[in-house]
Enzyme design. Structure first.
Site, PDB file in Angstrom:
ATOM      1  N   GLY A  35     -38.093   7.440   8.875  1.00  0.00           N
ATOM      2  CA  GLY A  35     -38.528   6.485   9.887  1.00  0.00           C
ATOM      3  C   GLY A  35     -40.019   6.575  10.085  1.00  0.00           C
ATOM      4  O   GLY A  35     -40.548   7.661  10.313  1.00  0.00           O
ATOM      5  N   GLY A 110     -28.237   7.334  14.017  1.00  0.00           N
ATOM      6  CA  GLY A 110     -26.951   6.653  13.799  1.00  0.00           C
ATOM      7  C   GLY A 110     -26.886   5.483  14.739  1.00  0.00           C
ATOM      8  O   GLY A 110     -27.863   5.199  15.439  1.00  0.00           O
ATOM      9  N   TYR A 250     -30.240   6.423  -1.625  1.00  0.00           N
ATOM     10  CA  TYR A 250     -31.600   6.015  -1.296  1.00  0.00           C
ATOM     11  C   TYR A 250     -32.279   6.861  -0.235  1.00  0.00           C
ATOM     12  O   TYR A 250     -33.455   7.178  -0.350  1.00  0.00           O
ATOM     13  CB  TYR A 250     -31.583   4.558  -0.796  1.00  0.00           C
ATOM     14  CG  TYR A 250     -32.885   4.133  -0.166  1.00  0.00           C
ATOM     15  CD1 TYR A 250     -33.981   3.806  -0.956  1.00  0.00           C
ATOM     16  CD2 TYR A 250     -33.026   4.088   1.223  1.00  0.00           C
ATOM     17  CE1 TYR A 250     -35.187   3.441  -0.380  1.00  0.00           C
ATOM     18  CE2 TYR A 250     -34.234   3.725   1.801  1.00  0.00           C
ATOM     19  CZ  TYR A 250     -35.301   3.396   0.997  1.00  0.00           C
ATOM     20  OH  TYR A 250     -36.489   3.049   1.577  1.00  0.00           O
TER      21      TYR A 250
HETATM   22  P1  AMP Z   1     -34.957  -5.699  -1.840  1.00  0.00           P
HETATM   23  O1  AMP Z   1     -36.299  -6.090  -2.257  1.00  0.00           O
HETATM   24  O2  AMP Z   1     -34.596  -6.261  -0.507  1.00  0.00           O
HETATM   25  O3  AMP Z   1     -33.898  -5.957  -2.863  1.00  0.00           O
HETATM   26  O4  AMP Z   1     -34.987  -4.125  -1.600  1.00  0.00           O
HETATM   27  C1  AMP Z   1     -34.715  -3.238  -2.633  1.00  0.00           C
HETATM   28  C2  AMP Z   1     -35.595  -2.033  -2.543  1.00  0.00           C
HETATM   29  O5  AMP Z   1     -35.558  -1.499  -1.233  1.00  0.00           O
HETATM   30  C3  AMP Z   1     -35.160  -0.949  -3.496  1.00  0.00           C
HETATM   31  O6  AMP Z   1     -36.282  -0.598  -4.272  1.00  0.00           O
HETATM   32  C4  AMP Z   1     -34.702   0.207  -2.631  1.00  0.00           C
HETATM   33  O7  AMP Z   1     -35.269   1.428  -3.066  1.00  0.00           O
HETATM   34  C5  AMP Z   1     -35.203  -0.113  -1.257  1.00  0.00           C
HETATM   35  N1  AMP Z   1     -34.182   0.055  -0.210  1.00  0.00           N
HETATM   36  C6  AMP Z   1     -32.851   0.038  -0.310  1.00  0.00           C
HETATM   37  N2  AMP Z   1     -32.249   0.194   0.885  1.00  0.00           N
HETATM   38  C7  AMP Z   1     -33.228   0.319   1.788  1.00  0.00           C
HETATM   39  C8  AMP Z   1     -33.262   0.523   3.205  1.00  0.00           C
HETATM   40  N3  AMP Z   1     -32.138   0.605   3.928  1.00  0.00           N
HETATM   41  N4  AMP Z   1     -34.477   0.617   3.789  1.00  0.00           N
HETATM   42  C9  AMP Z   1     -35.596   0.519   3.070  1.00  0.00           C
HETATM   43  N5  AMP Z   1     -35.633   0.326   1.739  1.00  0.00           N
HETATM   44  C10 AMP Z   1     -34.472   0.224   1.094  1.00  0.00           C
END
Ligand code: AMP
Length: 451
Positions: A35, A110, A250
């Site tokens: 965070g 959470g 992740y």
């Molecule tokens: P997007 O561009 O929305 O498809 O985001 C995908 C990217 O965000 C990937 O490179 C992941 O590493 C990262 N990612 C996945 N889940 C999260 C999350 N909950 N918060 C921040 N980044 C994320």
């Protein structure tokens, strides 16, 4: 469901150390990836609780002078993840309150699935809320409980809430740590070098402050910390483990041990599995840094294809996901990742990332690599398609914004303009973390929610 929730966050508690707030500060620093929006610490000197919290990174919120005002042998801390459209300092933690038994501070990771019902019931009885956080519910439940002792009030309160919570409570003389019965979010217990104790979301915090890992706080367990006593354990709920699989995919830092297993090894296993079930001929395996690195190493090792850093990451930009608007997100992806042109020109690449959420990152990366001269780009994702939002504390967008809930793998491949696209299967993911299916929550990939 409340709009603003206690999303993916970090919590820490330090008990029995002269420099408790400093140790909390260092612990939060190593948990910064959980965070980046706000950080805070409350410390107790036995008579009084003092709290400092603000928007910003841990190093921006605290300096030597501020920390020196947080005196005492116990402290709790929090880093907060942003949620769309919300940037209120009121929603930073710890949440502090004075009540009939004294003072308390709570940190929470959470989110509660019955937060609205509990809040509505409290408001009906005259309670006034200052924030949108579910954590404030707990303060009210504790303050209003008819029980005499704080411990009994905490037990009362946690029995009225449902959902995901890893919590640390601080009173003037005691500290309490609690995990929900499902153990969605991690929480580990460690011993400080001086014999005091630490609880933290991830074990990487222990390594930084030289603490020794003892064990995880069990699902449904409440730990009570008092001076000159070993922590006392009370089993409040029968454990029904449903640990969050996305911590491995992740969220957690690779050098942490989460739910009893190395995150780095789990991610490498995911890469190996991916290479075995979704092979492709290519000149090099390229990770999307930093999330895709361990899985790309696993893919390269299993496939024999050389591993290369074909994409450079600028570390001075925050995570792309944290920006609330699509326009800002697009810009941030460009600022963050750039191609190694000479290395990838004319080459076929297997590009490994941990997940696709909206599809923005993958689409941008494929375009960027093609523009830089890559001959072929084969995307490999080290988790199954993210089809459903998380209600237990991971910040995912609404279902309609999740690309995999609206498109097939072939359609996503076309959308991101890749030469091929393949995901890890749920079985292979569970194998990678040595898991029994029942003990993990995989709702973000399956839509099978527990509570
Ligand atoms: P997007 O561009 O929305 O498809 O985001 C995908 C990217 O965000 C990937 O490179 C992941 O590493 C990262 N990612 C996945 N889940 C999260 C999350 N909950 N918060 C921040 N980044 C994320």
């Amino acid at each position: 469901m409340l709009e603003n929730m206690n999303e993916k966050c970090a919590v820490v508690g330090i008990f029995g150390h002269e420099e408790a707030s400093k140790l909390a500060y260092f612990s939060l620093h190593s948990l910064q990836h959980r965070g980046q929006e706000a950080a805070g610490i409350s410390a107790s000197d036995g008579k009084k609780l003092r709290t400092i919290k603000d928007r910003g990174l841990v190093t921006q919120v605290f300096d030597q002078e501020k920390l020196s005002t947080l005196s005492g042998r116990s402290a709790v801390g929090h880093t907060r993840y942003s949620t769309a459209g919300d940037d209120s300092i009121l929603d930073a933690q710890p949440v502090f309150a004075r009540y009939d038994l004294g003072e308390m501070a709570i940190v929470h990771n959470g989110n509660l699935t019955n937060a609205k019902e509990v809040r509505d019931a409290l408001i009906e009885k005259g309670a006034i809320f200052q924030t949108f956080m579910d954590t404030e519910n707990l303060i009210h439940l504790i303050a209003k409980s008819s029980k005499e002792k704080l411990l009994d009030r905490i037990i009362d309160a946690v029995q009225r809430i449902e959902g995901a919570f890893s919590l640390v409570f601080l009173s003037r003389t005691k500290m309490f740590a609690m995990r929900d019965r499902f153990g969605f979010r991690p929480l580990s217990l460690g011993r400080l070098q001086n014999g005091g104790y630490v609880v933290a979301s991830e074990t990487c915090a222990f390594d930084l402050i030289g603490a020794e890992f003892i064990r995880d706080v069990e699902p449904g367990e409440l730990l009570i910390f008092e001076e000159d006593k070993a922590p006392q354990s009370i089993k409040i709920f029968k454990p029904e483990p449903k640990r969050c699989i996305f911590e491995y995919v992740y969220f957690a830092r690779p050098d942490s041990n989460v739910f009893g297993q190395s995150v780095y090894e789990a991610r490498k296993n995911m890469g190996r599995e991916l290479a075995a079930i979704k092979p492709v001929e290519a000149d090099m395996v390229v990770p999307v840094p930093d999330g895709g690195v361990p899985a790309a190493i696993g893919y390269a090792q299993a496939s024999g294809i050389p591993y290369e850093m074909g994409i450079m990451r600028n570390h001075y930009v925050g995570r792309t996901f944290i920006e609330p608007t699509q326009e800002m997100r697009d810009l941030k992806v460009k600022m963050k990742l750039s191609p190694m042109v000479d290395l990838i020109k004319g080459k076929s690449l297997v590009v490994v990332d941990d997940s696709i959420v909206r599809g923005t990152t993958s689409r941008r990366i494929v375009r960027m690599l093609k523009e830089a001269g890559a001959k072929e780009v084969h995307m490999r994702i080290s988790s199954p398609p993210t089809t459903d939002p998380c209600f237990y504390g991971v910040d995912t967008p609404d279902k309609e914004k999740l690309i995999a809930s609206n498109m097939s793998v072939e359609e996503i491949c076309e959308y991101i303009e890749a030469d091929s696209l393949a995901y890890l299967s749920e079985d292979a993911l569970l194998r990678s973390v040595n898991a029994q299916n029942e003990s993990y929550c995989t709702a973000c990939f399956t839509g099978k929610y527990i509570v």
